[in-house]
Design an enzyme around this catalytic site. Structure first.
Site, PDB file in Angstrom:
ATOM      1  CE  LYS A  72      -1.335  17.321  41.377  1.00 42.49           C
ATOM      2  NZ  LYS A  72      -0.839  18.407  40.519  1.00 42.49           N
ATOM      3  CG  ASP A 108       1.545  21.630  40.653  1.00 39.77           C
ATOM      4  OD1 ASP A 108       2.590  20.950  40.577  1.00 39.77           O
ATOM      5  OD2 ASP A 108       0.409  21.129  40.620  1.00 39.77           O
TER       6      ASP A 108
HETATM    7  P1  NAP Z   1      -7.694  19.079  34.482  1.00 37.31           P
HETATM    8  O1  NAP Z   1      -7.988  19.610  35.834  1.00 37.31           O
HETATM    9  O2  NAP Z   1      -8.322  17.808  34.008  1.00 37.31           O
HETATM   10  O3  NAP Z   1      -8.056  20.236  33.407  1.00 37.31           O
HETATM   11  C1  NAP Z   1      -7.964  20.001  32.029  1.00 37.31           C
HETATM   12  C2  NAP Z   1      -8.098  21.315  31.265  1.00 37.31           C
HETATM   13  O4  NAP Z   1      -7.940  21.055  29.850  1.00 37.31           O
HETATM   14  C3  NAP Z   1      -9.475  21.981  31.417  1.00 37.31           C
HETATM   15  O5  NAP Z   1      -9.317  23.374  31.347  1.00 37.31           O
HETATM   16  C4  NAP Z   1     -10.218  21.444  30.169  1.00 37.31           C
HETATM   17  O6  NAP Z   1     -11.282  22.256  29.751  1.00 37.31           O
HETATM   18  C5  NAP Z   1      -9.114  21.516  29.154  1.00 37.31           C
HETATM   19  N1  NAP Z   1      -9.366  20.653  28.005  1.00 37.31           N
HETATM   20  C6  NAP Z   1      -9.354  19.299  27.980  1.00 37.31           C
HETATM   21  N2  NAP Z   1      -9.676  18.865  26.721  1.00 37.31           N
HETATM   22  C7  NAP Z   1      -9.864  19.982  25.972  1.00 37.31           C
HETATM   23  C8  NAP Z   1     -10.210  20.199  24.596  1.00 37.31           C
HETATM   24  N3  NAP Z   1     -10.419  19.177  23.747  1.00 37.31           N
HETATM   25  N4  NAP Z   1     -10.327  21.471  24.151  1.00 37.31           N
HETATM   26  C9  NAP Z   1     -10.126  22.514  24.993  1.00 37.31           C
HETATM   27  N5  NAP Z   1      -9.790  22.373  26.302  1.00 37.31           N
HETATM   28  C10 NAP Z   1      -9.675  21.114  26.772  1.00 37.31           C
HETATM   29  O7  NAP Z   1      -6.120  18.855  34.275  1.00 37.31           O
HETATM   30  P2  NAP Z   1      -4.909  19.651  34.999  1.00 37.31           P
HETATM   31  O8  NAP Z   1      -4.449  18.885  36.160  1.00 37.31           O
HETATM   32  O9  NAP Z   1      -5.320  21.080  35.160  1.00 37.31           O
HETATM   33  O10 NAP Z   1      -3.768  19.521  33.871  1.00 37.31           O
HETATM   34  C11 NAP Z   1      -3.741  20.409  32.743  1.00 37.31           C
HETATM   35  C12 NAP Z   1      -2.400  20.261  32.045  1.00 37.31           C
HETATM   36  O11 NAP Z   1      -1.351  20.659  32.917  1.00 37.31           O
HETATM   37  C13 NAP Z   1      -2.079  18.829  31.626  1.00 37.31           C
HETATM   38  O12 NAP Z   1      -1.522  18.851  30.326  1.00 37.31           O
HETATM   39  C14 NAP Z   1      -1.036  18.374  32.630  1.00 37.31           C
HETATM   40  O13 NAP Z   1      -0.139  17.435  32.075  1.00 37.31           O
HETATM   41  C15 NAP Z   1      -0.318  19.689  32.900  1.00 37.31           C
HETATM   42  N6  NAP Z   1       0.420  19.721  34.198  1.00 37.31           N
HETATM   43  C16 NAP Z   1       1.760  19.894  34.151  1.00 37.31           C
HETATM   44  C17 NAP Z   1       2.486  19.954  35.325  1.00 37.31           C
HETATM   45  C18 NAP Z   1       3.975  20.152  35.249  1.00 37.31           C
HETATM   46  O14 NAP Z   1       4.662  20.001  36.276  1.00 37.31           O
HETATM   47  N7  NAP Z   1       4.505  20.520  34.099  1.00 37.31           N
HETATM   48  C19 NAP Z   1       1.844  19.838  36.576  1.00 37.31           C
HETATM   49  C20 NAP Z   1       0.439  19.678  36.589  1.00 37.31           C
HETATM   50  C21 NAP Z   1      -0.265  19.613  35.381  1.00 37.31           C
HETATM   51  P3  NAP Z   1     -12.791  21.972  30.310  1.00 37.31           P
HETATM   52  O15 NAP Z   1     -12.857  22.594  31.679  1.00 37.31           O
HETATM   53  O16 NAP Z   1     -13.676  22.640  29.315  1.00 37.31           O
HETATM   54  O17 NAP Z   1     -12.952  20.467  30.348  1.00 37.31           O
END
Ligand code: NAP
Length: 282
Positions: A72, A108
């Site tokens: 992305k 998004d």
């Molecule tokens: P990302 O950039 O990898 O960010 C992951 C986030 O989760 C960070 O804030 C991370 O915190 C946190 N995290 C991971 N493991 C954790 C733990 N054990 N305890 C506490 N916090 C934790 O991922 P992203 O792209 O933002 O995606 C985040 C979520 O959104 C995912 O579940 C994804 O499936 C969902 N999503 C959904 C859609 C939809 O259309 N519904 C679209 C996009 C994304 P740290 O910064 O501390 O690592």
């Protein structure tokens, strides 16, 4: 089955991996509902192959691509032009092509606001508590700001990432320590899980929902599974819970319009077909 001629409109989704993506199923459902001469394909492309792949397609008659992890940010970087949303979020999930030029957008946030629509949130009078500070969180924060949200509170496991997000795109937001999220629940009208907690195989996100005020809306960006511990806990306390599947559907609508020049149909509803595709994952 949809018909595909030599003049078919072409588009796809690029990521690595891509096999789990629901986007091909989603787009095919709408293509078939409208009986379009169109094709939407999944492409697994590695980080090193991403730029040549996209630049090559941009010189063809392909209309564009959706982009998912891990590309992305690279998608925004290689675009010739970009929407304000993509620039502020720092990432693109939609690339459209025009005579070799690449335009980047991020839909998004549009998907997120569409998912919340049934909850009729009065953004200008509301406080949102956002958990997470990754790519999804940036898109949701941007959408809430454009909707006029009155107050934003952000908590992330690594506080520095939340502080960076606030500095870059949401100076009015307050950052709190991850351990303090339950303490501010009573202040929130909208509580958002934008972390990967709750995804199948990952630890759940548990909150002390008894501390939330009546009428609070809980939104989970996760959609595998559809019913997470986060949503179960909120619903058990009589709160409204919204899962991430409608966000996925909502973010795809502007892409469909951009690729195929038609509005994605509301009916028949695509959600049941996606839930069927998810099978045991749902
Ligand atoms: P990302 O950039 O990898 O960010 C992951 C986030 O989760 C960070 O804030 C991370 O915190 C946190 N995290 C991971 N493991 C954790 C733990 N054990 N305890 C506490 N916090 C934790 O991922 P992203 O792209 O933002 O995606 C985040 C979520 O959104 C995912 O579940 C994804 O499936 C969902 N999503 C959904 C859609 C939809 O259309 N519904 C679209 C996009 C994304 P740290 O910064 O501390 O690592």
């Amino acid at each position: 089955m949809s018909r595909i001629s030599g003049a078919a409109r072409l588009a796809g989704v690029v990521g690595d991996p891509i096999a789990h993506s629901l986007s091909p199923r989603l787009m095919r459902f709408w293509i078939e509902a409208l009986d379009l001469d169109a094709l939407y394909a999944p492409y697994a492309v590695s980080a090193t192959g991403f730029a040549p792949f996209v630049e090559g397609l941009a010189c063809s008659h392909v209309a564009g691509l959706n982009v998912t992890l891990p590309h992305k940010e690279s998608a925004l970087a290689l675009a010739d032009t970009a929407s304000d949303a993509a620039k502020r979020i720092g990432a693109a999930n939609l690339l459209t092509f025009d005579a070799g030029k690449i335009h980047a957008d991020n839909t998004d946030g549009i998907g997120f606001l569409a998912a919340l629509k049934p909850a009729s949130i009065k953004y200008r009078q509301s406080t949102a508590l956002i958990l997470g500070a990754g790519g999804a969180s940036r898109a949701l924060v941007h959408a809430l700001l454009t909707s006029g949200i009155s107050r934003l509170i952000l908590a992330n496991r690594s506080r520095s990432r939340a502080e960076r997000l606030v500095d870059e795109i949401a100076p009015m937001a307050a950052v709190i320590d991850w351990d303090r999220k339950d303490d501010v629940l009573a202040e929130a009208d909208l509580v958002i899980n934008a972390t990967s907690l709750g995804l199948k195989g990952v630890d759940p996100l548990k909150l002390d929902w008894k501390r939330a005020k009546p009428g609070t809306v809980a939104f989970d960006s996760v959609y595998t599974p559809l019913e997470t511990e986060f949503l179960k806990g909120a619903r058990a306390c009589g709160l409204t819970g919204i899962d991430g599947l409608d966000m996925l559907i909502g973010q795809a609508r502007p892409s469909f319009r951009a690729f195929f020049g038609r509005e994605a149909p509301i009916l028949p509803p695509v959600r049941p077909a996606l839930i069927e595709s998810l099978g045991d994952e749902a």
